[in-house]
Design a protein around this motif. Sequence first.
Motif, PDB file in Angstrom:
ATOM      1  N   GLY A  32      21.445  39.577  23.477  1.00  0.00           N
ATOM      2  CA  GLY A  32      21.969  39.281  22.364  1.00  0.00           C
ATOM      3  C   GLY A  32      22.847  40.082  21.405  1.00  0.00           C
ATOM      4  N   GLU A  33      22.563  41.444  21.717  1.00  0.00           N
ATOM      5  CA  GLU A  33      23.182  42.366  20.868  1.00  0.00           C
ATOM      6  C   GLU A  33      24.380  43.096  21.669  1.00  0.00           C
ATOM      7  OE1 GLU A  33      19.255  44.002  18.678  1.00  0.00           O
ATOM      8  OE2 GLU A  33      20.057  45.263  20.081  1.00  0.00           O
ATOM      9  N   GLY A  34      25.245  43.629  20.896  1.00  0.00           N
ATOM     10  CA  GLY A  34      26.158  44.177  21.519  1.00  0.00           C
ATOM     11  C   GLY A  34      27.137  43.426  22.814  1.00  0.00           C
ATOM     12  N   LYS A  35      27.166  44.357  23.656  1.00  0.00           N
ATOM     13  CA  LYS A  35      27.788  43.835  25.005  1.00  0.00           C
ATOM     14  C   LYS A  35      26.842  43.072  25.705  1.00  0.00           C
ATOM     15  CE  LYS A  35      31.860  45.725  25.180  1.00  0.00           C
ATOM     16  NZ  LYS A  35      33.069  45.161  25.388  1.00  0.00           N
ATOM     17  N   ARG A  36      25.535  42.909  25.143  1.00  0.00           N
ATOM     18  CA  ARG A  36      24.513  41.952  25.814  1.00  0.00           C
ATOM     19  C   ARG A  36      24.429  40.855  25.147  1.00  0.00           C
ATOM     20  NH1 ARG A  36      18.934  44.379  26.968  1.00  0.00           N
ATOM     21  NH2 ARG A  36      18.915  42.542  28.589  1.00  0.00           N
ATOM     22  N   GLY A  37      25.395  40.557  24.111  1.00  0.00           N
ATOM     23  CA  GLY A  37      25.899  39.292  23.237  1.00  0.00           C
ATOM     24  C   GLY A  37      27.019  38.804  23.337  1.00  0.00           C
ATOM     25  N   GLU A  38      27.753  37.968  22.246  1.00  0.00           N
ATOM     26  CA  GLU A  38      29.015  37.568  22.339  1.00  0.00           C
ATOM     27  C   GLU A  38      29.960  38.330  22.598  1.00  0.00           C
ATOM     28  OE1 GLU A  38      29.350  35.013  18.904  1.00  0.00           O
ATOM     29  OE2 GLU A  38      27.429  34.043  19.075  1.00  0.00           O
ATOM     30  N   GLN A  39      29.881  39.754  22.525  1.00  0.00           N
ATOM     31  CA  GLN A  39      30.973  40.669  22.802  1.00  0.00           C
ATOM     32  C   GLN A  39      31.054  40.910  24.294  1.00  0.00           C
ATOM     33  OE1 GLN A  39      30.316  44.151  20.600  1.00  0.00           O
ATOM     34  NE2 GLN A  39      29.650  42.945  18.485  1.00  0.00           N
ATOM     35  N   GLY A  40      30.006  40.611  25.069  1.00  0.00           N
ATOM     36  CA  GLY A  40      29.780  40.992  26.656  1.00  0.00           C
ATOM     37  C   GLY A  40      30.886  40.149  27.547  1.00  0.00           C
ATOM     38  N   LEU A  45      27.106  37.934  31.084  1.00  0.00           N
ATOM     39  CA  LEU A  45      26.425  37.281  30.258  1.00  0.00           C
ATOM     40  C   LEU A  45      25.695  35.904  31.248  1.00  0.00           C
ATOM     41  CD1 LEU A  45      28.400  36.942  26.806  1.00  0.00           C
ATOM     42  CD2 LEU A  45      26.325  38.297  27.328  1.00  0.00           C
ATOM     43  N   LEU A  46      26.590  35.684  32.303  1.00  0.00           N
ATOM     44  CA  LEU A  46      25.832  34.671  33.181  1.00  0.00           C
ATOM     45  C   LEU A  46      24.845  35.382  34.052  1.00  0.00           C
ATOM     46  CD1 LEU A  46      29.122  33.345  34.780  1.00  0.00           C
ATOM     47  CD2 LEU A  46      27.158  31.947  33.591  1.00  0.00           C
ATOM     48  N   ARG A  47      24.975  36.689  34.385  1.00  0.00           N
ATOM     49  CA  ARG A  47      23.844  37.334  35.070  1.00  0.00           C
ATOM     50  C   ARG A  47      22.519  37.491  34.068  1.00  0.00           C
ATOM     51  NH1 ARG A  47      23.206  40.223  40.221  1.00  0.00           N
ATOM     52  NH2 ARG A  47      21.420  41.377  39.723  1.00  0.00           N
ATOM     53  N   GLN A  48      22.805  38.042  33.145  1.00  0.00           N
ATOM     54  CA  GLN A  48      21.880  38.099  32.010  1.00  0.00           C
ATOM     55  C   GLN A  48      21.018  36.876  31.778  1.00  0.00           C
ATOM     56  OE1 GLN A  48      21.700  40.590  27.991  1.00  0.00           O
ATOM     57  NE2 GLN A  48      22.741  38.591  27.656  1.00  0.00           N
ATOM     58  N   ALA A  49      21.544  35.823  31.620  1.00  0.00           N
ATOM     59  CA  ALA A  49      21.018  34.400  31.542  1.00  0.00           C
ATOM     60  C   ALA A  49      20.326  33.884  32.528  1.00  0.00           C
ATOM     61  CB  ALA A  49      22.218  33.310  31.115  1.00  0.00           C
TER      62      ALA A  49
END
Length: 176
Positions: A32-40, A45-49
Amino acid sequence: MARKTAATARSKTARKTPARADGGAMHIPAPGEGKRGEQGYLGYLLRQAHAAVRLKMERMLADLGVTSPQFAVLTMLNAYPGLSGADVARLTFLTPQTVGVIIRNLEREGAIAMTPHPVHGRIQQWTLTPRGATLLKACRERVMLLEKRLAKGLDDKAEITIRRWLANVAIELPKE
């Protein structure tokens, strides 16, 4: 065998923990932070989810003795009885080797049974047994709780849009 010097040990440790220019430890962003959030990137983000969903699913199914890949195999065999191991691998995004191990384990547990293909004797077809259907039902009850949690806060239109987008990504990207 040569012993590690203190400098070698420090240099390996330094590679594991990124350092800032001022020498302090670098902050690794939380989901949810930085590149792990909306900037990613969307792919990241699909992989993280996916990783978060899989971890939660593994924890929810652990006491049933079922892993996330096993649940996927049981689900596909329930939806499409008589699949070969190769078909199961394609549908579950697992390697044929992994599916082979899963199938052997599920068969040993009495959750699935093999029947020879009526025409191609070397092809083995797999179906759920009553024990497998009962196990899948218990798994699905838990996974449906996760599905509801994933859709929490989405109205019907948003959920349909997301489902359509995800399915379309899977359809269209391989074509390019």
